[in-house]
Design a protein around this motif. Structure first.
Motif, PDB file in Angstrom:
ATOM      1  N   TYR A 133      -3.441  -0.434 -24.110  1.00 22.30           N
ATOM      2  CA  TYR A 133      -4.796  -0.012 -23.792  1.00 22.30           C
ATOM      3  C   TYR A 133      -5.693  -0.097 -25.029  1.00 22.30           C
ATOM      4  CZ  TYR A 133      -2.625   1.829 -19.544  1.00 22.30           C
ATOM      5  OH  TYR A 133      -1.939   1.952 -18.364  1.00 22.30           O
ATOM      6  N   HIS A 134      -7.012  -0.073 -24.786  1.00 18.22           N
ATOM      7  CA  HIS A 134      -7.969  -0.213 -25.891  1.00 18.22           C
ATOM      8  C   HIS A 134      -8.947   0.953 -26.003  1.00 18.22           C
ATOM      9  CE1 HIS A 134      -6.604  -4.302 -26.689  1.00 18.22           C
ATOM     10  NE2 HIS A 134      -6.646  -4.527 -25.382  1.00 18.22           N
ATOM     11  N   THR A 135      -9.144   1.692 -24.925  1.00 16.82           N
ATOM     12  CA  THR A 135     -10.078   2.817 -24.967  1.00 16.82           C
ATOM     13  C   THR A 135      -9.399   4.077 -24.440  1.00 16.82           C
ATOM     14  OG1 THR A 135     -10.977   2.371 -22.754  1.00 16.82           O
ATOM     15  CG2 THR A 135     -12.081   1.318 -24.640  1.00 16.82           C
ATOM     16  N   VAL A 136      -9.967   5.229 -24.798  1.00 15.02           N
ATOM     17  CA  VAL A 136      -9.391   6.517 -24.401  1.00 15.02           C
ATOM     18  C   VAL A 136      -9.359   6.663 -22.888  1.00 15.02           C
ATOM     19  CG1 VAL A 136      -9.753   9.017 -24.432  1.00 15.02           C
ATOM     20  CG2 VAL A 136     -10.015   7.707 -26.541  1.00 15.02           C
ATOM     21  N   ASP A 137     -10.444   6.293 -22.215  1.00 20.00           N
ATOM     22  CA  ASP A 137     -10.479   6.475 -20.761  1.00 20.00           C
ATOM     23  C   ASP A 137      -9.430   5.626 -20.058  1.00 20.00           C
ATOM     24  OD1 ASP A 137     -12.455   4.371 -21.611  1.00 20.00           O
ATOM     25  OD2 ASP A 137     -12.552   4.020 -19.455  1.00 20.00           O
ATOM     26  N   GLU A 138      -9.167   4.418 -20.583  1.00 20.00           N
ATOM     27  CA  GLU A 138      -8.108   3.579 -20.007  1.00 20.00           C
ATOM     28  C   GLU A 138      -6.753   4.281 -20.137  1.00 20.00           C
ATOM     29  OE1 GLU A 138      -9.857  -0.917 -20.970  1.00 20.00           O
ATOM     30  OE2 GLU A 138      -8.299  -0.029 -22.225  1.00 20.00           O
ATOM     31  N   ALA A 139      -6.463   4.753 -21.340  1.00 20.94           N
ATOM     32  CA  ALA A 139      -5.179   5.409 -21.585  1.00 20.94           C
ATOM     33  C   ALA A 139      -5.046   6.684 -20.753  1.00 20.94           C
ATOM     34  CB  ALA A 139      -5.031   5.726 -23.071  1.00 20.94           C
ATOM     35  N   ALA A 140      -6.154   7.436 -20.625  1.00 23.60           N
ATOM     36  CA  ALA A 140      -6.118   8.713 -19.912  1.00 23.60           C
ATOM     37  C   ALA A 140      -5.977   8.532 -18.409  1.00 23.60           C
ATOM     38  CB  ALA A 140      -7.372   9.524 -20.220  1.00 23.60           C
ATOM     39  N   CYS A 141      -6.223   7.337 -17.914  1.00 21.80           N
ATOM     40  CA  CYS A 141      -6.060   7.065 -16.484  1.00 21.80           C
ATOM     41  C   CYS A 141      -4.668   6.529 -16.163  1.00 21.80           C
ATOM     42  CB  CYS A 141      -7.135   6.095 -16.002  1.00 21.80           C
ATOM     43  SG  CYS A 141      -8.774   6.874 -15.871  1.00 21.80           S
TER      44      CYS A 141
END
Length: 345
Positions: free
Chosen positions: A169-177
């Motif tokens: 992943y590259h962004t926090v929201d991607e990882a958090a989903c």
């Protein structure tokens, strides 16, 4: 602080270049005019910021104006504060959005989330301002709030950054989903962090944890994992290790904390599970990369980085869990490791 500028201020006190030089002259003028004391509030994002600026100012005064020390000690207060709001680095897309959609040109807009919290110790030299009417919280002791933010929000960010990068992943929201990753974060917060926040009300902790999940998953806050992982060697000792150390003192669980450290070791290999390389941006990058490489033959080597881990290598319970975690991460995918851990809860 730039030592050269400090030296210059000591030589030419009436033409200050630093905040300490300016404060010294301002406080000296207040004393001379018999105006009385005031409150100096630090708004930066470091723990015990009021205490830090007070100690730094006093060290400066010892050399610049030692006769002013007693007056400052008696008349000036330095309350600690805590600010909590996620503000990612400004992107080109943010500039374009303002210009094209809102017809506003701003060379450096600050993007932020809806959530905000500002807590200030109730330690004022004069009458306290009525900032509570606009949402500021005053408290006698800020440490429970600091610990809650550091060990939940900041630690959660670091976990998403490290493990999320490994997952590609590259962004926090991607990882958090990612359900597996976020479930792991929730288990860590509930089982290993929350027991260490004994000075904080359970309702505050639960509300804060619930808010964190939504904040991490905010798709409008494209906070890059590269930024989150930058200087992890300075963040891990503040965000993750205090939880591990407190849990060890209480003979409680540290399995999840040990997995995080093992994942950080793997992160310093510099390659995600898809075979993509990424840069390790850290003051200790040379040591981290070299030691992570050595850990393939001797896994415990990573824990020998004394500036980060101190004497944690002497804690057998932690070392045993760490060795299990790093072995699993070397043999299996990160995704499978997360699922195995989550299934055991």
């Amino acid at each position: 602080m730039n030592q050269a500028l400090i030296a210059e201020d000591l030589k030419n006190p009436l033409s200050p270049n630093t905040v300490f030089g300016y404060l010294t002259q301002a406080l000296k003028l207040r004393q001379h005019r018999d105006i009385g004391g005031c409150t100096i509030i630090s708004c930066d994002n470091i723990p015990s910021n009021g205490t830090t600026i007070k100690n730094s100012l006093f060290k400066y005064l010892e050399k610049a104006e030692p006769e002013l020390l007693d007056w400052v000690d008696q008349h000036i207060t330095f309350p600690n504060t805590m600010v909590d709001r996620i503000t990612p680095v400004t992107r080109i897309e943010d500039l374009s959005y303002l210009k094209n959609d809102l017809q506003t040109e701003d060379q450096w807009p600050v993007v932020c989330e809806p959530f905000s919290q500002w807590i200030i110790e109730d330690n004022f030299a004069t009458q306290r301002p009525q900032w509570d009417k606009v949402g500021v919280q005053f408290t006698q002791d800020i440490s429970p709030y600091e610990n809650m933010k550091l060990r939940l929000l900041n630690a959660g960010h670091s976990i998403l950054g490290i493990v999320g990068t490994l997952l590609g992943y590259h962004t926090v929201d991607e990882a958090a989903c990612d359900n597996d990753l976020m479930t792991f974060v929730e288990h860590f917060m509930q089982e290993e962090v929350s027991p260490t926040l004994d000075k904080t009300k359970k309702t505050d902790i639960n509300n804060y944890k619930q808010n964190i999940i939504a904040r991490f998953q905010n798709s409008h806050i494209k906070d890059s994992l590269t930024r989150i992982c930058k200087e992890s060697s300075a963040k891990i000792p503040l965000f993750i290790l205090p939880t591990i150390q407190d849990q060890l003192k209480s003979n409680k669980h540290i399995r999840l904390g040990a997995f995080i450290i093992a994942a950080w070791c793997k992160y310093n290999d510099g390659m995600d599970e898809n075979g993509n390389n990424y840069e390790i941006s850290d003051e200790l990058s040379d040591i981290l990369i070299r030691t992570a490489a050595l850990s393939h033959q001797s896994p415990i080597r990573f824990l020998e980085i004394e500036p980060v881990f101190k004497d944690l290598i002497n804690e057998k319970i932690f070392v045993d869990e760490y060795l299990k975690a790093i072995e699993a991460l070397r043999k299996q995918t990160v995704k499978k490791c997360l699922r195995n851990i989550n299934s055991s809860h």
